[in-house]
Design a protein around this motif. Structure first.
Motif, mmCIF file in Angstrom:
data_model
loop_
_atom_site.group_PDB
_atom_site.id
_atom_site.type_symbol
_atom_site.label_atom_id
_atom_site.label_comp_id
_atom_site.label_asym_id
_atom_site.label_seq_id
_atom_site.Cartn_x
_atom_site.Cartn_y
_atom_site.Cartn_z
ATOM 1 N N PRO A 41 0.790 -1.237 0.000
ATOM 2 C CA PRO A 41 0.000 0.000 0.000
ATOM 3 C C PRO A 41 0.818 1.281 0.000
ATOM 4 N N ASN A 42 2.012 1.246 0.558
ATOM 5 C CA ASN A 42 2.795 2.488 0.672
ATOM 6 C C ASN A 42 4.166 2.394 0.025
ATOM 7 N N GLY A 43 4.430 1.292 -0.699
ATOM 8 C CA GLY A 43 5.737 1.109 -1.297
ATOM 9 C C GLY A 43 6.780 0.731 -0.257
ATOM 10 N N GLY A 44 7.889 0.170 -0.728
ATOM 11 C CA GLY A 44 8.942 -0.231 0.189
ATOM 12 C C GLY A 44 8.583 -1.508 0.916
ATOM 13 N N PRO A 45 9.418 -1.941 1.876
ATOM 14 C CA PRO A 45 9.139 -3.167 2.627
ATOM 15 C C PRO A 45 7.831 -3.048 3.404
ATOM 16 N N LEU A 46 7.068 -4.139 3.414
ATOM 17 C CA LEU A 46 5.817 -4.144 4.165
ATOM 18 C C LEU A 46 6.095 -4.039 5.657
ATOM 19 N N THR A 47 5.345 -3.204 6.331
ATOM 20 C CA THR A 47 5.450 -3.095 7.778
ATOM 21 C C THR A 47 4.305 -3.870 8.424
ATOM 22 N N ASP A 48 4.471 -4.215 9.686
ATOM 23 C CA ASP A 48 3.411 -4.933 10.383
ATOM 24 C C ASP A 48 2.119 -4.132 10.411
ATOM 25 N N SER A 49 2.222 -2.820 10.495
ATOM 26 C CA SER A 49 1.026 -1.987 10.555
ATOM 27 C C SER A 49 0.261 -1.986 9.233
ATOM 28 N N GLU A 50 0.922 -2.379 8.147
ATOM 29 C CA GLU A 50 0.258 -2.417 6.842
ATOM 30 C C GLU A 50 -0.391 -3.768 6.557
ATOM 31 N N LEU A 51 0.065 -4.828 7.208
ATOM 32 C CA LEU A 51 -0.365 -6.172 6.832
ATOM 33 C C LEU A 51 -1.867 -6.357 6.932
ATOM 34 N N GLY A 52 -2.476 -5.809 7.971
ATOM 35 C CA GLY A 52 -3.906 -5.978 8.165
ATOM 36 C C GLY A 52 -4.750 -5.236 7.156
ATOM 37 N N LEU A 53 -4.144 -4.377 6.345
ATOM 38 C CA LEU A 53 -4.904 -3.618 5.354
ATOM 39 C C LEU A 53 -5.266 -4.453 4.130
ATOM 40 N N TRP A 54 -4.665 -5.627 4.016
ATOM 41 C CA TRP A 54 -4.926 -6.461 2.821
ATOM 42 C C TRP A 54 -6.383 -6.897 2.767
ATOM 43 N N ASP A 55 -6.977 -6.759 1.594
ATOM 44 C CA ASP A 55 -8.339 -7.217 1.330
ATOM 45 C C ASP A 55 -8.308 -7.994 0.025
ATOM 46 N N PRO A 56 -8.337 -9.346 0.087
ATOM 47 C CA PRO A 56 -8.178 -10.128 -1.146
ATOM 48 C C PRO A 56 -9.279 -9.895 -2.169
ATOM 49 N N SER A 57 -10.426 -9.360 -1.744
ATOM 50 C CA SER A 57 -11.483 -9.069 -2.729
ATOM 51 C C SER A 57 -11.051 -7.974 -3.694
ATOM 52 N N LYS A 58 -10.038 -7.198 -3.294
ATOM 53 C CA LYS A 58 -9.530 -6.125 -4.151
ATOM 54 C C LYS A 58 -8.263 -6.529 -4.899
ATOM 55 N N SER A 59 -7.830 -7.765 -4.725
ATOM 56 C CA SER A 59 -6.610 -8.238 -5.381
ATOM 57 C C SER A 59 -6.880 -8.519 -6.854
ATOM 58 N N PRO A 60 -5.842 -8.533 -7.680
ATOM 59 C CA PRO A 60 -6.028 -8.882 -9.103
ATOM 60 C C PRO A 60 -6.587 -10.291 -9.252
ATOM 61 N N ASN A 61 -7.261 -10.513 -10.376
ATOM 62 C CA ASN A 61 -7.891 -11.815 -10.595
ATOM 63 C C ASN A 61 -6.880 -12.958 -10.573
ATOM 64 N N TRP A 62 -5.660 -12.719 -11.062
ATOM 65 C CA TRP A 62 -4.693 -13.822 -11.077
ATOM 66 C C TRP A 62 -4.280 -14.210 -9.659
ATOM 67 N N VAL A 63 -4.297 -13.243 -8.740
ATOM 68 C CA VAL A 63 -4.019 -13.558 -7.336
ATOM 69 C C VAL A 63 -5.162 -14.369 -6.752
ATOM 70 N N LYS A 64 -6.387 -13.928 -6.978
ATOM 71 C CA LYS A 64 -7.545 -14.662 -6.470
ATOM 72 C C LYS A 64 -7.605 -16.065 -7.061
ATOM 73 N N ARG A 65 -7.248 -16.176 -8.335
ATOM 74 C CA ARG A 65 -7.280 -17.493 -8.988
ATOM 75 C C ARG A 65 -6.301 -18.452 -8.312
ATOM 76 N N GLU A 66 -5.120 -17.963 -7.976
ATOM 77 C CA GLU A 66 -4.122 -18.806 -7.300
ATOM 78 C C GLU A 66 -4.604 -19.201 -5.907
ATOM 79 N N LEU A 67 -5.132 -18.240 -5.171
ATOM 80 C CA LEU A 67 -5.603 -18.537 -3.823
ATOM 81 C C LEU A 67 -6.776 -19.498 -3.836
ATOM 82 N N ARG A 68 -7.639 -19.387 -4.822
ATOM 83 C CA ARG A 68 -8.845 -20.224 -4.856
ATOM 84 C C ARG A 68 -8.572 -21.647 -5.345
ATOM 85 N N LYS A 69 -7.347 -21.953 -5.684
ATOM 86 C CA LYS A 69 -7.016 -23.336 -6.024
ATOM 87 C C LYS A 69 -7.271 -24.280 -4.856
ATOM 88 N N LEU A 70 -7.263 -23.750 -3.648
ATOM 89 C CA LEU A 70 -7.456 -24.588 -2.469
ATOM 90 C C LEU A 70 -8.902 -24.573 -1.959
#
Length: 440
Positions: free
Chosen positions: A294-323
């Motif tokens: 979200p802010n460039g550079g190395p991910l910080t712990d404070s940024e990790l919780g901001l992830w929302d996979p519904s907003k990820s690119p389709n190729w990311v969702k496709r990989e995750l949904r293999k399981l």
């Protein structure tokens, strides 16, 4: 998957299938390296093997002297290795099962730096281990195993359901302890818990104290003193209610919804598990979604919780949904899950039960799935471990009942220990954005 291409792996698997009835001498053709082969006396007398299948899937096999004629395949937790077998190995060996476990070719703390390793690799590695184990057993004991069980907790609970859905001819049944249904619901849910916990962290001790004093407390009707802010109340709502969906098509329209939120009463485990949840995201976020920064550079712990996979690119969702799981079970499965689990929401098991009922109908689901909740238990625990022995016995009797069309054995028991089997759902419902399924 560090040295062999996908094509080479597929060829090796075909070779494994073709040679599965051969003896130990076939190891070279199967690209199996044994680095330990010894006789051990504890916890029971057994032959112990350790090695690597193909180039990177470490495994251990235990062959008891007093063999009961059957095999257990263990599948590991997210942070586990081939040695992370917990109460499953102890209980299985005591009953005389030949036992096999693998690290499945990847490790949580190194996967972000190993481009050819994937979470999906487990699917092939468990299948390879199962085939190799049964070939090894036949060669060692001079007869084939009469039954193959699969079992594990957490990530292994997911894998148990996953493999039984997709490879019913390899297994007779399984114990799927406290596992998830989808990587998106699991890791997206963890991120949602983390970012909302950050909002209430300053009041978590007050929240825990209130819940302890009044287990039926409703934070939205009975305010704390001083009251939670509107933002803090919304954060609590967001932890209790995490919409999740599976049964998705290629356009990511997902037809089955459930609530993967954490159940009311589990607030103390939010605090206990927070650091571990951040650790999961820290170790693997670059593999869950390499585009998230979200802010460039190395991910910080404070940024990790901001992830929302519904907003990820389709190729990311496709990989995750293999399981993703489908609910298409053909073999008996027993699930036990703690109601205060924050690492993997108890809602994952509640959702899976409804998913199987949707796929098979209520009567069909009752024939292959039995769910038991352990009140107050978090992500595994002694209450679960103490019942692995009883779960194995119940599963064996249920498989007998299933395979004999009711002429022998017994259906899944009404009680597992002191915990009742969950009844069939009253009907289909879409619990993706409400508080359904939460136990006060």
């Amino acid at each position: 998957m560090k040295k062999l291409s996908a094509l080479h792996r597929f060829a090796a698997l075909l070779l494994l299938l073709g040679l599965s009835a051969f003896s130990f001498g076939a190891r070279g053709a199967l690209q199996v390296t044994i680095d330990a082969d010894e006789n051990r006396t504890t916890p029971v007398a057994h032959r112990y093997l350790h090695g690597v299948i193909l180039d990177d899937a470490k495994f251990q096999i235990l062959l008891p002297a007093a063999w009961n004629g059957k095999v257990v395949i263990h599948t590991r937790g997210f942070s586990g290795t081939e040695f992370s077998t917990g109460a499953y190995q102890t209980a299985a060996l005591a009953k005389g099962y030949a036992f096999a476990a693998s690290d499945e070719g990847w490790n949580r703390v190194t996967i972000k730096n190993e481009p050819e390793d994937t979470y999906y690799e487990s699917r092939q590695r468990i299948m390879e281990l199962t085939l190799y184990m049964n070939a090894t057993v036949k060669a060692y004991y001079g007869r084939a195993s009469s039954r193959t069980l699969i079992m594990g907790g957490s990530n292994g609970g997911h894998h148990t359901k996953w493999m039984l859905e997709d490879f019913p001819n390899l297994y007779d049944g399984g114990l799927a302890g406290y596992g998830y249904n989808s990587q998106i619901s699991q890791w997206g849910g963890v991120a949602q818990v983390v970012r909302n916990y950050d909002v209430i962290a300053s009041r978590i001790d007050d929240i825990i104290a209130k819940r302890t004093a009044d287990p039926a407390w409703d934070p939205f009707r009975t305010p704390l003193s001083p009251p939670l802010t509107a933002a803090q109340l919304q954060a609590m709502h967001n932890i209790y209610n995490i919409p999740a969906r599976v049964d998705c098509n290629t356009s990511f329209r997902c037809d089955f919804g459930y609530n993967a939120g954490r159940w009311k009463g589990s607030e103390a485990t939010w605090k206990q598990q927070y650091s571990a949840l951040v650790g999961y995201l820290r170790d693997s976020m670059t593999r869950f979604d390499p585009t998230f920064n979200p802010n460039g550079g190395p991910l910080t712990d404070s940024e990790l919780g901001l992830w929302d996979p519904s907003k990820s690119p389709n190729w990311v969702k496709r990989e995750l949904r293999k399981l993703d799981l489908t609910g298409q079970l053909e073999r008996p499965v027993i699930i036990m899950h703690g109601t205060f689990d924050t690492t993997v929401s108890t809602g994952e098991t509640a959702g899976y039960k409804r998913l199987v009922e949707k796929a098979l109908g209520r009567q069909g689901a009752e024939k292959v799935l039995a769910v038991y909740y352990i009140p107050g238990m978090g992500h595994g625990g002694t209450q679960y471990n103490d019942l692995v022995d009883e779960q194995i016995d119940a599963l064996e009797a249920w498989i007998d009942y299933h395979q004999s069309n009711g002429r022998s054995g017994a259906p899944a028991p009404a009680m597992m220990g002191i915990y009742p089997r969950e009844p069939s759902a009253g009907g289909d419902r879409d619990d993706d954005d409400g508080e359904h399924g939460h136990r006060d």
